[in-house]
Design an enzyme around this catalytic site. Sequence first.
Site, short mmCIF file in Angstrom:
data_model
loop_
_atom_site.label_atom_id
_atom_site.label_comp_id
_atom_site.label_asym_id
_atom_site.label_seq_id
_atom_site.Cartn_x
_atom_site.Cartn_y
_atom_site.Cartn_z
N ARG A 42 79.79 75.47 -24.48
CA ARG A 42 79.55 76.62 -23.61
C ARG A 42 78.52 77.59 -24.15
O ARG A 42 77.50 77.83 -23.50
CB ARG A 42 80.86 77.37 -23.36
CG ARG A 42 80.70 78.48 -22.32
CD ARG A 42 81.89 79.40 -22.24
NE ARG A 42 83.14 78.69 -22.02
CZ ARG A 42 84.32 79.30 -21.97
NH1 ARG A 42 84.40 80.61 -22.17
NH2 ARG A 42 85.43 78.62 -21.77
N HIS A 88 79.55 70.38 -13.33
CA HIS A 88 80.02 71.64 -13.95
C HIS A 88 81.19 72.22 -13.17
O HIS A 88 81.02 73.07 -12.28
CB HIS A 88 78.85 72.64 -13.99
CG HIS A 88 79.05 73.77 -14.95
ND1 HIS A 88 79.02 73.61 -16.32
CD2 HIS A 88 79.31 75.09 -14.75
CE1 HIS A 88 79.22 74.76 -16.91
NE2 HIS A 88 79.41 75.68 -15.99
N TYR A 132 71.25 82.84 0.79
CA TYR A 132 69.98 83.41 1.27
C TYR A 132 68.77 82.93 0.48
O TYR A 132 67.65 82.99 0.97
CB TYR A 132 70.01 84.94 1.19
CG TYR A 132 71.09 85.57 2.04
CD1 TYR A 132 71.10 85.40 3.43
CD2 TYR A 132 72.11 86.32 1.46
CE1 TYR A 132 72.11 85.97 4.21
CE2 TYR A 132 73.12 86.89 2.22
CZ TYR A 132 73.11 86.70 3.60
OH TYR A 132 74.09 87.27 4.38
#
Length: 852
Positions: A42, A88, A132
Amino acid sequence: MAEETENENSLLPANDRIVKINIEDQMKSAYIDYSMSVIVSRALPDARDGLKPVHRRVLFGMEELGVTSGKPYKKSARIVGDVLGKYHPHGDSSVYDTMVRMAQEWSLRYPLVDGQGNYGSLDGDPPAAMRYTEARLRKIAEEMLSDIKKDTVDFQLNFDDSMEEPTVLPTRIPNLLVNGASGIAVGMATNMAPHNLTEVIDGTVAYIDNRDIEVSELMQFVKGPDFPTGGIIYGHNGVREAFETGRGRVVMRAKAEIEATKSGREIIVVTEIPYLVNKADMIKRTVDLINEKKIEGISEIRDESARDIRIVYEVKRDANANVVLNNLYKYTSLQSSFSVNNIALVKGRPMLMNLKDMIHEFVEHRHEVVIRRTKYELAEAEKRAHILEGYLIALDHLDEVIKLIRNSDTPEDARVGLMERFGLSDLQARAILDMTLRRLTGLERDKIKEEYAELMKTIEYLKLVLSDESLRMQIIKEELIEVKEKYGDERRSLIVHSAEDMTMEDFIDDEEIVITISHNSYVKRTPLSEYRRQGRGGKGAIGTNTRDEDFTEHIITATAHNYMLLFTEAGRCFWLRAFEIPEGSRTSRGRALQNIINIPKDDKIKAYILVKNLKDQEYLENNFIIMCTKQGTIKKTSLEAYSRPRANGINAININEGDQLLEACLTSGKSEIVMALRSGRAIRFNESTVRPMGRTATGVRGVTLAGPEDEVVGMISVDSSEISVLVVSEKGYGKRTDIDDYRITNRGGKGVKTINVTEKTGNLVAIKGVTDQDDLMIINKSGIVIRIGVDSLRVMGRATQGVRLITLKEHDEIASITKVVREEDENLDEENVEGQQTDNTDLTDDVNTEEQ
């Protein structure tokens, strides 16, 4: 009852399956597993491609989705969903935030994602929602994924074992150095600065050419971090430390210019800000500081930024723009620091790496990628050559092949027949059966022969590459240079080679000054130019308005940046930078020394030493401080013992009861020492006769006093025959004598006569080593100062009375003398304060030839 007992016993095997363990051991084990997961999967980047797993998955997912630089943009939500579902399995925000950061030009030095839409701003505005915005890979990101289909890197199963993902990318970009990284793991963190691609590749090529290259040599190529927001790297020490050790503090400053408006007002225009600074927060904080009166001199702040940054600070008319700018650097984020901590995963383990280590890991990775790619290409080429060999056999026996195929009942019979008749492999036989009729034309036959010939050359070259490491390194270099030519650009962050931290020296000119210390320990500094030079015998100029019973004891010439080592009569040493002394006019009293340094009230400064700096180890070890006391004790200690300033001072010499420190001077270890007594005698001996001692030692006998009323009045060190000895008596008489007139004797003797002490001259008060280039500054107890040229005093015999140096009023006496270096452009001013010409006609040289 029997049935109940039997039922109870039947429950026992279930209880036996419960394993009792220590909760402490379980917590340790679980926490270590969690820690390793965070570290490896990570928070920390891989040293080879400079990526964390989430970055790698986003780039690989976009490649698999076909969202490359030459294709249309795709909705971010589509990309995030694909990465989330395949590689993921965490929150969608973690994937989207990662992709957004890789698209922001102010976050990454070389962005890897080409974003379309609102991707946030330097003011900390959040990006638009993923539904968007759109994205695709940038060309430079494709260089990181180059050859990934050629078995160049290992793959691992994804979270549900349904597909594979790469463990590392076969990057051509040294991404760890170029884009940096930051992350917080468990028990460790990483913070790696971005660098310029051109510089990093030049450094990598230099490393390939010379594996033994030092970090300092690499720094000739990689100058320092190169931040996406530009700005100025202030100071090089932190950069060098980070490159050499992997840890360091890089000070960043905004790029600011002082401009004048049409109205004549000054404005400060900021066009680049430090990396990771939120522009809106910085401006808001600055406004708060102005309102709190911590920053003064600014009338208005305007953010005129559009595509480019432009922040305007209007400076008040009565303020100095340079001082305002320095205060902005000091109190706001216009100056901030980047703490480098180069921790990355090497073979799955976290390591702290310097510049050379990071380049080494990248080159090793590229080397492995080139080997694996070459092996893959060789296998593919040999496979193709094998098929072409089958084609060529078929074409050489075309009629027989066609006849065999026509006479076969099934394709399988034809395949077996071809293999048996012509000795072909199964792969060749199938390829021949799959051939189209157009391949049988003459032109196509020639193409097959040409392709085979080219393929054999390729196979030969690939085998050569696998057998020659230097050739592989040459390939790596060529590919790096190609990347540099495509994507390399100019450095954005300017490196300023100066002090890393803001100090008072930035605000103060290193001018020549005069420091005066009074009998009651009042101190001040005054520009040397305020004192004018007069003729010998003048009345002098007013130097200080002293309080009752106070007078100036020390007059010290220095430059503002010098260190002063102050020695007290009790034998303690204190440090003071010359610019830390408050400035005062020539006639002002100054400030109590106790308010500047922590000197005890019952102690007094008796001696000073000027030192340029306290950090040059060779200088410290090869210079010594020699101290003498009123009772004739002398002591020698290495300057290195006094090189670590402490607020409360240190013990410099052990003083016996009834004695006190009188003088201290800096020597090279090869000087000669002259000590003068109140009774008019002096002794000269080699410094080498005094062995170096520790700080707390008492010292040894330097001179024998003439009687209980006698005492040492001064000491000088002589390292040149050009120096003459100047002695001054309390009634204003003085004289110069050649140093050679004082014969060298043993340390501890009675010495020889240095001045003929009479009632007219008074006792000896001072001794100085002077040359014709020096001026004398003489001050008496009533505060009158006179400055005369030493060259106006002729050299005379050792046992003479001397000449009058200053005309004293009744009951006045000389308090102190010091020598100053004459300025070349200084003109002799023959007028004294009362407007009278200096009269030298009545000065007498009373010669006494008696020697003792």
